[in-house]
Enzyme design. Structure first.
Site, PDB file in Angstrom:
ATOM      1  N   ASP A  64      49.901  13.924  93.137  1.00 60.29           N
ATOM      2  CA  ASP A  64      49.887  14.954  94.176  1.00 60.29           C
ATOM      3  C   ASP A  64      49.414  16.281  93.564  1.00 60.29           C
ATOM      4  O   ASP A  64      49.456  16.466  92.338  1.00 60.29           O
ATOM      5  CB  ASP A  64      51.303  15.089  94.746  1.00 60.29           C
ATOM      6  CG  ASP A  64      51.442  16.269  95.662  1.00 60.29           C
ATOM      7  OD1 ASP A  64      50.694  16.352  96.654  1.00 60.29           O
ATOM      8  OD2 ASP A  64      52.301  17.139  95.393  1.00 60.29           O
ATOM      9  N   ASP A  95      49.766  20.194  95.168  1.00 56.14           N
ATOM     10  CA  ASP A  95      50.642  21.358  95.297  1.00 56.14           C
ATOM     11  C   ASP A  95      52.076  21.019  94.907  1.00 56.14           C
ATOM     12  O   ASP A  95      52.658  20.053  95.396  1.00 56.14           O
ATOM     13  CB  ASP A  95      50.609  21.885  96.732  1.00 56.14           C
ATOM     14  CG  ASP A  95      49.233  22.419  97.109  1.00 56.14           C
ATOM     15  OD1 ASP A  95      48.721  23.267  96.373  1.00 56.14           O
ATOM     16  OD2 ASP A  95      48.688  21.974  98.131  1.00 56.14           O
ATOM     17  N   THR A 117      46.207  13.500  97.968  1.00 54.53           N
ATOM     18  CA  THR A 117      46.442  14.793  98.603  1.00 54.53           C
ATOM     19  C   THR A 117      46.220  14.737 100.106  1.00 54.53           C
ATOM     20  O   THR A 117      45.574  13.805 100.618  1.00 54.53           O
ATOM     21  CB  THR A 117      45.488  15.849  97.984  1.00 54.53           C
ATOM     22  OG1 THR A 117      45.674  17.106  98.616  1.00 54.53           O
ATOM     23  CG2 THR A 117      44.040  15.423  98.130  1.00 54.53           C
ATOM     24  N   GLY A 118      46.723  15.731 100.788  1.00 53.40           N
ATOM     25  CA  GLY A 118      46.421  15.877 102.200  1.00 53.40           C
ATOM     26  C   GLY A 118      45.090  16.552 102.437  1.00 53.40           C
ATOM     27  O   GLY A 118      44.584  16.584 103.561  1.00 53.40           O
ATOM     28  N   LYS A 140      50.653   8.307 102.191  1.00 53.44           N
ATOM     29  CA  LYS A 140      50.143   8.210 100.824  1.00 53.44           C
ATOM     30  C   LYS A 140      50.424   6.848 100.199  1.00 53.44           C
ATOM     31  O   LYS A 140      49.661   6.395  99.346  1.00 53.44           O
ATOM     32  CB  LYS A 140      50.735   9.322  99.960  1.00 53.44           C
ATOM     33  CG  LYS A 140      50.161  10.703 100.259  1.00 53.44           C
ATOM     34  CD  LYS A 140      50.650  11.745  99.261  1.00 53.44           C
ATOM     35  CE  LYS A 140      50.019  13.088  99.502  1.00 53.44           C
ATOM     36  NZ  LYS A 140      50.442  14.111  98.502  1.00 53.44           N
ATOM     37  N   ASP A 197      56.324  15.566  94.804  1.00 55.75           N
ATOM     38  CA  ASP A 197      57.453  16.503  94.922  1.00 55.75           C
ATOM     39  C   ASP A 197      57.944  16.716  96.350  1.00 55.75           C
ATOM     40  O   ASP A 197      59.017  17.255  96.560  1.00 55.75           O
ATOM     41  CB  ASP A 197      57.056  17.872  94.361  1.00 55.75           C
ATOM     42  CG  ASP A 197      56.073  18.618  95.282  1.00 55.75           C
ATOM     43  OD1 ASP A 197      55.033  18.024  95.643  1.00 55.75           O
ATOM     44  OD2 ASP A 197      56.352  19.767  95.636  1.00 55.75           O
ATOM     45  N   ASN A 249      55.778  14.401 102.034  1.00 54.12           N
ATOM     46  CA  ASN A 249      54.592  13.578 102.264  1.00 54.12           C
ATOM     47  C   ASN A 249      54.243  12.710 101.061  1.00 54.12           C
ATOM     48  O   ASN A 249      53.312  11.911 101.125  1.00 54.12           O
ATOM     49  CB  ASN A 249      53.389  14.445 102.674  1.00 54.12           C
ATOM     50  CG  ASN A 249      52.928  15.389 101.580  1.00 54.12           C
ATOM     51  OD1 ASN A 249      53.709  15.814 100.741  1.00 54.12           O
ATOM     52  ND2 ASN A 249      51.654  15.726 101.595  1.00 54.12           N
TER      53      ASN A 249
END
Length: 274
Positions: free
Chosen positions: A8, A10, A42-43, A196, A219, A222
């Site tokens: 991930d 952020d 990631t998104g 994910k 973290d 998501n």
């Protein structure tokens, strides 16, 4: 033995200033040089992570990224699609009307642009402030091709307002779509079956790997699906307390080279023991 690491961004790989620490970069390079595939999960769209792929040395067609929270998996340089799941404009319109009823601003994310639909009068969308890598276009629902493919819709607004409005959303939103908070101020809604975990599993299939050969690091909410799916689940020290309960290992924070320490612990420390 770990053959794939999905990471991930952020709160995980990125520090608060959105940079990657030298220790994290060096450890990822070391993992790749030792035959471990490393994929960003990631998104964000691929366009938004080009500088990250360049920094990690993975902006080539023999490396992959998992984007839109698992909705699109593709090769980095050639952009060859491995898997994708989208929602229709009709579905987005239903979501728009549900959000508008509780004063939530909705923005639809396509592969090459973000469509901003008319915002509630007192609550404009703020997604553009954090996602400036794609062009933002203002549209209404009547002048778009109904066949337009949408990867996700995003609600980015004040935290207190988002939390209050979420309690007023109709049940069908949660039943018919995947709904998750990617940040305290951001709600993401994706097609049913997209998360994910699905994205990581699709990439693992392409690489002919099983779950026990995959490590994931995250973290936030998501990240939960991939943490549950992978054989090795790592959560950052700064991760949400309710997410940490799914960790096989809690590493240092994103300000303390947590990604590098996790890779060293599971990939190289075990090798040293052998």
């Amino acid at each position: 033995m770990i053959e794939l690491i999905a990471i991930d961004l952020d709160g995980t790989l990125l520090s608060k200033d959105k940079t990657i620490s030298p220790a994290n970069i060096d450890m990822i390079h070391k993992a790749i040089q030792n035959g471990v595939d490393v994929a960003i999960c990631t998104g964000r769209p691929l366009e938004a992570i080009q500088h990250i792929l360049d920094t990690l040395g993975t902006n080539s067609s023999d490396h992959y990224s998992i984007t839109y929270n698992g909705g699109l998996v593709l090769k980095n340089e050639s952009r060859e699609v491995v898997s994708q799941v989208t929602m229709s404009m009709g579905q987005a319109q239903c979501l728009y009307e549900a959000m508008l009823a509780v004063d939530l601003p909705l923005e639809a994310v396509l592969i090459d642009a973000v469509y901003q639909f008319p915002f509630p009068e007192d609550f404009p969308g703020t997604y553009q402030e954090t996602m400036n890598f794609l062009p933002f276009k203002q549209f209404d629902m009547t002048n778009l091709d109904p066949e337009t493919a949408i990867f996700k819709v995003v609600i980015n607004t004040e935290i207190a307002h988002l939390e209050s409005a979420m309690t007023k959303l109709p049940e069908w939103v949660f039943e018919d779509f995947e709904v998750m908070r990617s940040h305290p101020y951001q709600l993401e809604i994706m097609p049913k079956g997209v998360d994910k975990g699905v994205g990581v599993s699709h990439l693992a299939q392409v690489l002919e790997l099983t779950a026990d050969q995959v490590m994931v690091i995250g973290d936030e909410e998501n990240d939960l699906a991939m943490l549950k799916w992978a054989g090795t689940a790592v959560v950052m020290e700064n991760g949400r307390p309710d997410i940490k309960q799914y960790a096989d290992y809690i590493t240092s924070s994103n300000e303390e080279d947590g990604v590098a320490k996790a890779i060293d612990h599971f990939v190289f420390y075990q090798e040293d023991e052998n």
